[in-house]
Motif scaffolding. Structure first.
Motif, PDB file in Angstrom:
ATOM      1  N   ASP A   1       0.847  -1.184   0.000  1.00  0.00           N
ATOM      2  CA  ASP A   1       0.000   0.000   0.000  1.00  0.00           C
ATOM      3  C   ASP A   1       0.884   1.235   0.000  1.00  0.00           C
ATOM      4  O   ASP A   1       1.777   1.371   0.850  1.00  0.00           O
ATOM      5  CB  ASP A   1      -0.900   0.030   1.243  1.00  0.00           C
ATOM      6  CG  ASP A   1      -1.974  -1.052   1.224  1.00  0.00           C
ATOM      7  OD1 ASP A   1      -2.338  -1.499   0.125  1.00  0.00           O
ATOM      8  OD2 ASP A   1      -2.424  -1.448   2.316  1.00  0.00           O
ATOM      9  N   GLY A   2       0.682   2.117  -0.950  1.00  0.00           N
ATOM     10  CA  GLY A   2       1.524   3.298  -1.011  1.00  0.00           C
ATOM     11  C   GLY A   2       1.442   3.972  -2.359  1.00  0.00           C
ATOM     12  O   GLY A   2       0.396   3.944  -3.026  1.00  0.00           O
ATOM     13  N   ALA A   3       2.549   4.555  -2.799  1.00  0.00           N
ATOM     14  CA  ALA A   3       2.585   5.288  -4.068  1.00  0.00           C
ATOM     15  C   ALA A   3       3.862   4.929  -4.820  1.00  0.00           C
ATOM     16  O   ALA A   3       4.840   4.442  -4.233  1.00  0.00           O
ATOM     17  CB  ALA A   3       2.529   6.789  -3.811  1.00  0.00           C
ATOM     18  N   MET A   4       3.855   5.193  -6.120  1.00  0.00           N
ATOM     19  CA  MET A   4       5.001   4.873  -6.959  1.00  0.00           C
ATOM     20  C   MET A   4       5.080   5.813  -8.145  1.00  0.00           C
ATOM     21  O   MET A   4       4.136   6.526  -8.473  1.00  0.00           O
ATOM     22  CB  MET A   4       4.923   3.427  -7.457  1.00  0.00           C
ATOM     23  CG  MET A   4       3.615   3.098  -8.167  1.00  0.00           C
ATOM     24  SD  MET A   4       3.731   1.733  -9.321  1.00  0.00           S
ATOM     25  CE  MET A   4       4.516   2.521 -10.732  1.00  0.00           C
ATOM     26  N   LYS A   5       6.234   5.793  -8.806  1.00  0.00           N
ATOM     27  CA  LYS A   5       6.441   6.505 -10.062  1.00  0.00           C
ATOM     28  C   LYS A   5       7.398   5.672 -10.917  1.00  0.00           C
ATOM     29  O   LYS A   5       7.914   4.629 -10.466  1.00  0.00           O
ATOM     30  CB  LYS A   5       7.022   7.909  -9.823  1.00  0.00           C
ATOM     31  CG  LYS A   5       6.138   8.813  -8.979  1.00  0.00           C
ATOM     32  CD  LYS A   5       6.687  10.227  -8.858  1.00  0.00           C
ATOM     33  CE  LYS A   5       6.340  11.057 -10.064  1.00  0.00           C
ATOM     34  NZ  LYS A   5       6.665  12.496  -9.890  1.00  0.00           N
ATOM     35  N   PHE A   6       7.628   6.125 -12.141  1.00  0.00           N
ATOM     36  CA  PHE A   6       8.610   5.497 -13.025  1.00  0.00           C
ATOM     37  C   PHE A   6       9.791   6.451 -13.215  1.00  0.00           C
ATOM     38  O   PHE A   6       9.602   7.648 -13.410  1.00  0.00           O
ATOM     39  CB  PHE A   6       7.990   5.207 -14.400  1.00  0.00           C
ATOM     40  CG  PHE A   6       6.809   4.270 -14.356  1.00  0.00           C
ATOM     41  CD1 PHE A   6       6.986   2.894 -14.282  1.00  0.00           C
ATOM     42  CD2 PHE A   6       5.508   4.772 -14.405  1.00  0.00           C
ATOM     43  CE1 PHE A   6       5.897   2.034 -14.256  1.00  0.00           C
ATOM     44  CE2 PHE A   6       4.412   3.927 -14.383  1.00  0.00           C
ATOM     45  CZ  PHE A   6       4.604   2.549 -14.302  1.00  0.00           C
TER      46      PHE A   6
END
Length: 449
Positions: A394-399
Motif C-alpha cells: 500500500d503506497g505510491a510509486m512513479k517510473f
C-alpha cells in the motif's frame, strides 16, 4: 375382398405419407424459425495476419431452425462485402450448430473488399464485411429457407512488417486463469507466438499458484482445458492446476496436446546478485521481433554468467571475451552501470549495451530508493517496457530511469497516462504485472493477486 382392398390402400397411403415426411423435396410452409439467431459473441475488431492464417478467426454458433416438420436442416455461413448479400458467398455449410471461420478465410473476404496490408498501398488496411446464416430443409437448398440477421465483422490486416525473425508473430491464443491474470480481470492473456510448425504455438509466462486454460482472442468462445490432467486438450476442458514459476508452454492445437516446462534465463554473478546468494537472477524476457531474450539490469563491478532456471544445470559464459555464448564458459567481467543484455541463441551470441533502464520506485516498493534499487523493467519492443511479477505494498510509486530523479513519470488525473514529473501513482498491496509504453505515453498496472 372389398374390405381387404380398402385396408391395403390405407396401409399403402400411410407408408407413403411417412416416407414423404423425410424426403428432401417435401413442401414446407414459409416461416421464420424461432430461436434461429447467432449465439456467439462478436469481437469489436479482428486482427488478421498471414502468419496465422490457419488459426481460428471466429467460431459461429446458433440455435436450431425449426421448420415445423421433422427433417434434417442444412446451414450455410454466408459472407458479403456489399452488406446486402447480393454478392453472397458461402464460407462453409453444416448440419450441426457451429462453423469455424479461419483467419485465412477472413483475409480472403477482406482482400475481396479491397483491403491491403501493404503500408505503401493506397488501399486501406481496415474495413468490414457482413456474415449471416441461411437454413433450409434437407440438403438440396430448394424451397423454403430462413436467414439470421446479418452481423458486421470489423477487420484489420496486419502489415507483413509486423512479423519477427523467421516470420514469428503473436498468435490468437493466450494463457488465462487465476494463475496468470485473474481469469481475464487483470490484463490481457499471456501471449502465444507462432513457430515454424503450423498450429503449434509457444508462450513464455510467469505464473502464480492457481489454474489456467488456453483461449483465443481473449474471449471464451474458443477455449481449451485438460480433462484428466494428462496433457491432452479438450474443447472447454477442465482447468489446469499450476504452481508458481516461470514456464515455457508449447500448445499443439492440431495434435490436441500441450507441454509445460520450467523455463527462464537470468543474469547471475558477483556483478548482480552475489552468485545467487542475494536474490534471484535478473530475468530475461522474450522479444518475438528479434527471436531473442532481453533484460534491463543494473550491474555492479564484478563478474556475471547466464544460467537457466536459477540453477547451475545449464549456464553460459564467454571463452575468449568475443561475445559468443559458450556452454559452461568463462565468467564475463562487467563494470557498474545500467545495461540492456540480449541473448541470441539462434546465432550463439550475446550483447551487453549501456542503456537507460526504466524502473518502479516509491513507498509501495523500495521506500523511494532508500531500501534498494528500483524494480527494473525490460524493453522488449521499441519504447515498450515490461516487468513481472512485482510485489507492491500500500503506497505510491512513479517510473524513473537508471535509479535517478533526473527524469520521472507520474500520472496527473490517474487516467493511465504518463506525465513527466506527474503525480504519484497510488497502489494497493498485491502482485502486479507492469507495462510502460513510452511512445504512446501510457502504462498498465495489472494486479493479479
Amino acid at each position: 375382398m372389398k374390405k381387404l382392398s380398402i385396408l391395403g390402400l390405407f396401409i399403402f397411403a400411410l407408408i407413403n405419407f411417412n416416407s414423404c415426411e423425410t424426403e428432401d423435396d417435401v413442401v414446407f410452409t414459409t416461416q421464420e424459425p424461432d430461436g434461429f439467431v447467432f449465439t456467439n459473441s462478436i469481437l469489436d475488431n479482428y486482427v488478421l495476419a498471414a502468419g496465422t492464417s490457419s488459426n481460428l478467426g471466429e467460431r459461429f454458433t446458433w440455435g436450431n431452425a425449426d421448420f415445423g416438420t421433422p427433417t434434417n436442416v442444412t446451414y450455410e455461413l454466408q459472407s458479403s462485402v456489399s452488406g446486402d448479400f447480393t454478392d453472397a458467398n458461402v464460407v462453409s455449410s453444416t448440419t450441426s450448430n457451429e462453423i469455424a471461420m479461419t483467419i485465412g478465410q477472413m483475409m480472403s473476404v477482406a482482400t475481396e473488399a479491397g483491403l491491403d496490408a501493404d503500408p505503401d498501398s493506397p488501399a486501406p488496411n481496415t474495413g468490414s464485411f457482413s456474415v449471416r446464416l441461411r437454413a433450409y430443409p434437407g440438403d438440396t437448398g430448394s424451397g423454403t429457407e430462413a436467414f439470421t440477421d446479418a452481423v458486421v465483422i470489423n477487420v484489420e490486416l496486419l502489415e507483413s512488417t509486423g512479423t519477427g525473425e523467421g516470420g514469428i508473430m503473436p498468435a490468437t491464443w493466450g494463457v488465462v486463469g487465476s494463475g496468470y491474470n485473474d481469469w481475464g480481470n487483470a490484463g490481457p492473456d499471456g501471449q502465444f507466438y507462432t513457430t515454424s510448425t503450423a498450429d503449434v504455438f509457444v508462450a513464455y509466462v510467469t505464473l502464480i499458484d492457481g489454474a489456467i486454460k488456453f483461449r483465443e482472442n481473449n474471449d471464451w468462445a474458443s477455449n481449451l482445458g485438460d480433462d484428466g490432467a494428462d496433457g491432452t486438450l479438450e474443447d472447454g476442458g477442465a482447468d489446469i492446476n499450476v504452481t508458481a514459476g516461470t514456464y515455457k508452454i508449447t500448445l499443439d492445437v492440431a495434435g490436441g496436446t500441450y507441454m509445460m516446462e520450467d523455463f527462464s534465463w537470468g543474469v547471475v554473478g558477483s556483478g548482480y546478485n552475489d552468485w545467487g546468494n542475494a536474490g534471484p537472477d535478473a530475468k530475461f524476457y522474450y522479444d518475438y521481433t528479434t527471436d531473442t531474450f532481453k533484460v534491463g539490469v543494473r550491474l555492479i563491478d564484478g563478474l556475471i554468467k547466464f544460467r537457466q532456471n536459477n540453477e547451475w544445470v545449464t549456464d553460459f559464459g564467454d571463452v575468449g571475451a568475443d561475445g559468443t555464448l559458450d556452454a559452461g564458459g568463462d565468467d564475463i567481467p562487467v563494470t557498474a552501470g545500467h545495461y540492456n543484455i540480449t541473448l541470441d541463441f539462434n546465432n550463439g551470441v550475446y550483447t551487453i549495451e549501456s542503456a537507460d533502464v526504466w524502473g518502479v520506485v516509491g513507498s509501495a516498493y523500495n521506500n523511494w530508493g532508500g531500501d534498494g534499487p528500483d524494480f527494473a523493467l525490460t524493453q522488449v519492443q521499441p519504447d515498450v517496457y515490461v516487468g513481472d511479477i512485482v510485489t507492491l505494498m500500500d503506497g505510491a510509486m512513479k517510473f524513473r530511469p537508471n535509479n535517478d530523479w533526473a527524469t520521472d513519470y507520474g500520472d496527473v488525473g490517474a487516467d493511465g497516462t504518463l506525465d513527466a514529473g506527474g503525480d504519484d501513482i497510488v497502489v494497493t498491496a498485491g502482485l502486479y504485472r507492469v507495462k510502460m509504453d513510452v511512445a504512446n505515453g501510457t502504462y498498465e498496472l495489472n494486479k493479479i493477486q
